[in-house]
Design a protein around this motif. Structure first.
Motif, PDB file in Angstrom:
ATOM      1  N   PHE A 118       5.703  13.784   0.371  1.00 24.49           N
ATOM      2  CA  PHE A 118       6.336  12.556   0.844  1.00 24.49           C
ATOM      3  C   PHE A 118       5.633  11.347   0.246  1.00 24.49           C
ATOM      4  N   PHE A 161      -2.770  13.666   4.230  1.00 27.58           N
ATOM      5  CA  PHE A 161      -2.918  12.621   3.231  1.00 27.58           C
ATOM      6  C   PHE A 161      -3.460  13.185   1.923  1.00 27.58           C
ATOM      7  N   TYR A 217       0.871  -1.178   0.000  1.00 23.44           N
ATOM      8  CA  TYR A 217       0.000   0.000   0.000  1.00 23.44           C
ATOM      9  C   TYR A 217       0.900   1.217   0.000  1.00 23.44           C
ATOM     10  N   LEU A 233       1.226   5.572  -0.258  1.00 25.50           N
ATOM     11  CA  LEU A 233       0.506   6.812   0.014  1.00 25.50           C
ATOM     12  C   LEU A 233       1.374   7.998  -0.344  1.00 25.50           C
ATOM     13  N   LYS A 238       3.057  18.209   2.850  1.00 20.32           N
ATOM     14  CA  LYS A 238       3.404  18.824   4.123  1.00 20.32           C
ATOM     15  C   LYS A 238       3.831  20.275   3.940  1.00 20.32           C
ATOM     16  N   LEU A 249       6.078  13.934  15.310  1.00 20.09           N
ATOM     17  CA  LEU A 249       4.701  13.803  14.853  1.00 20.09           C
ATOM     18  C   LEU A 249       4.057  12.557  15.437  1.00 20.09           C
ATOM     19  N   LEU A 252       4.571   2.875   8.462  1.00 20.55           N
ATOM     20  CA  LEU A 252       4.893   3.459   7.161  1.00 20.55           C
ATOM     21  C   LEU A 252       6.383   3.766   7.060  1.00 20.55           C
ATOM     22  N   PHE A 288       8.845   6.158   4.922  1.00 22.36           N
ATOM     23  CA  PHE A 288       8.744   7.381   4.131  1.00 22.36           C
ATOM     24  C   PHE A 288      10.025   7.641   3.339  1.00 22.36           C
ATOM     25  N   GLY A 289       9.837   8.299   2.201  1.00 22.41           N
ATOM     26  CA  GLY A 289      10.967   8.870   1.496  1.00 22.41           C
ATOM     27  C   GLY A 289      11.368  10.179   2.147  1.00 22.41           C
ATOM     28  N   LYS A 290      12.415  10.817   1.605  1.00 20.64           N
ATOM     29  CA  LYS A 290      12.918  12.054   2.202  1.00 20.64           C
ATOM     30  C   LYS A 290      12.129  13.271   1.763  1.00 20.64           C
ATOM     31  N   ARG A 318       3.629   0.959   2.967  1.00 20.21           N
ATOM     32  CA  ARG A 318       3.308   0.119   4.107  1.00 20.21           C
ATOM     33  C   ARG A 318       3.603  -1.334   3.760  1.00 20.21           C
ATOM     34  N   PHE A 357      -2.077  12.401  10.784  1.00 15.26           N
ATOM     35  CA  PHE A 357      -1.033  12.920  11.659  1.00 15.26           C
ATOM     36  C   PHE A 357      -1.530  14.119  12.456  1.00 15.26           C
ATOM     37  N   GLY A 358      -0.900  14.320  13.619  1.00 11.89           N
ATOM     38  CA  GLY A 358      -1.105  15.548  14.359  1.00 11.89           C
ATOM     39  C   GLY A 358      -0.289  16.675  13.750  1.00 11.89           C
ATOM     40  N   ASN A 359      -0.371  17.851  14.347  1.00 11.46           N
ATOM     41  CA  ASN A 359       0.335  19.017  13.808  1.00 11.46           C
ATOM     42  C   ASN A 359       1.804  19.081  14.202  1.00 11.46           C
ATOM     43  N   GLU A 388       3.726  22.048  10.056  1.00 12.51           N
ATOM     44  CA  GLU A 388       2.466  21.339  10.148  1.00 12.51           C
ATOM     45  C   GLU A 388       2.701  19.847   9.964  1.00 12.51           C
ATOM     46  N   GLY A 389       1.743  19.048  10.421  1.00 17.85           N
ATOM     47  CA  GLY A 389       1.834  17.626  10.154  1.00 17.85           C
ATOM     48  C   GLY A 389       1.499  17.314   8.710  1.00 17.85           C
ATOM     49  N   PRO A 390       1.953  16.191   8.196  1.00 18.71           N
ATOM     50  CA  PRO A 390       1.615  15.801   6.821  1.00 18.71           C
ATOM     51  C   PRO A 390       0.115  15.548   6.685  1.00 18.71           C
ATOM     52  N   PHE A 448      11.337  17.480  14.287  1.00 17.53           N
ATOM     53  CA  PHE A 448       9.902  17.701  14.276  1.00 17.53           C
ATOM     54  C   PHE A 448       9.244  16.369  14.598  1.00 17.53           C
ATOM     55  N   TYR A 481       6.532   9.556  15.039  1.00 21.63           N
ATOM     56  CA  TYR A 481       7.492   9.728  13.970  1.00 21.63           C
ATOM     57  C   TYR A 481       8.341  10.960  14.260  1.00 21.63           C
ATOM     58  N   ARG A 536      15.795  15.111   6.320  1.00 19.18           N
ATOM     59  CA  ARG A 536      15.489  13.680   6.273  1.00 19.18           C
ATOM     60  C   ARG A 536      13.985  13.471   6.189  1.00 19.18           C
ATOM     61  N   GLY A 537      13.619  12.270   5.829  1.00 17.24           N
ATOM     62  CA  GLY A 537      12.206  11.923   5.782  1.00 17.24           C
ATOM     63  C   GLY A 537      11.662  11.641   7.170  1.00 17.24           C
ATOM     64  N   LEU A 538      10.433  11.185   7.216  1.00 17.95           N
ATOM     65  CA  LEU A 538       9.826  10.850   8.498  1.00 17.95           C
ATOM     66  C   LEU A 538      10.266   9.443   8.906  1.00 17.95           C
ATOM     67  N   TYR A 588       1.744  12.046   0.828  1.00 17.79           N
ATOM     68  CA  TYR A 588       1.370  13.059   1.800  1.00 17.79           C
ATOM     69  C   TYR A 588       1.956  14.393   1.346  1.00 17.79           C
TER      70      TYR A 588
END
Lengths: 113, 115
Positions: free
Chosen positions: A89, A46, A32, A34, A38, B90, A101, A103-105, A93, B106-108, A42-44, B88, B36, B42-44, A36
């Protein structure tokens, strides 16, 4: 060992044109995927997802393509708008992983008016 | 509807000081919870996840720990912060009944700067 790679740290496009963001993965157990978006501080949020049993999923201006043989997915944004400027991003999964998850950079997309 | 809360939004802490970041989820029960971190450039990276009260899985060895004292509360802690803990942070959750059909909200986030 980076299992999800976004090789372009940044991308700049003109408003109205197509934005194509790319992502490669190495783990065959990913089922799966996804995308995102960002904004700073702030948070990412979807955007769109695709299951490994599909090769395309579309939602408005956003389309995700999956090429399993190449272990590659891409996000197309058409037409691009200045409000699309953000870091994107790619995430994947692993089957049976409790929704962990990888994630990429990220790729910073800038859409110029 | 479900919402996720994280606090504080920003934090500046000296090296060697303790840390406590809190995350709570409303509108659901028995969620999976995740911490996270996004470090500069870098990524998450997944740090911890929890499938139930008191159940914590660590993904990477580090100076941090996590706890889940209540069903919808997830806490990230450190006894002594290092410069490399800056980033950061999350929190995320997912409905265990929809593990395979829904995205991970995700949260903020909390911006932590260790000085």
């Amino acid at each position: 060992d980076q299992q999800v790679k976004q090789n372009s740290p940044s991308l700049s496009v003109q408003e109205g044109r197509i934005s194509i963001l790319n992502c490669d993965y190495t783990n065959s157990m990913f089922d799966y995927f996804l995308w995102y978006k960002k904004y700073p501080a702030e948070g990412p949020t979807f955007l769109i997802s695709i299951s490994s049993i599909k090769d395309k999923n579309e939602d408005g201006r956003f389309t995700v393509f999956l090429n399993k043989s190449a272990k590659h997915l891409s996000l197309h944004i058409v037409p691009s708008q200045p409000g699309d400027s953000a870091v994107y991003f790619c995430a994947a999964r692993e089957r049976g992983s409790n929704y962990k998850l990888t994630f990429g950079k990220g790729t910073l997309l800038t859409v110029n008016p | 509807s479900q919402t996720i809360h994280q606090w504080p939004a920003t934090l500046v802490q000296p090296v060697g000081s303790p840390l406590s970041l809190e995350c709570t989820v409303e509108g659901t029960s028995n969620p999976n919870l995740y911490w996270y971190r996004q470090a500069a450039g870098r990524g998450l990276q997944l740090l911890f996840y929890s499938v139930g009260i008191g159940q914590i899985s660590s993904e990477v060895p580090q100076n941090l720990s996590a706890s889940r004292p209540q069903d919808r509360q997830f806490i990230l802690s450190s006894k002594k912060l290092l410069l490399s803990d800056s980033g950061f942070y999350l929190c995320a959750w997912t409905d265990r009944g929809r593990l395979y059909t829904s995205p991970l909200p995700f949260g903020n986030g909390t911006r932590l700067t260790v000085t």
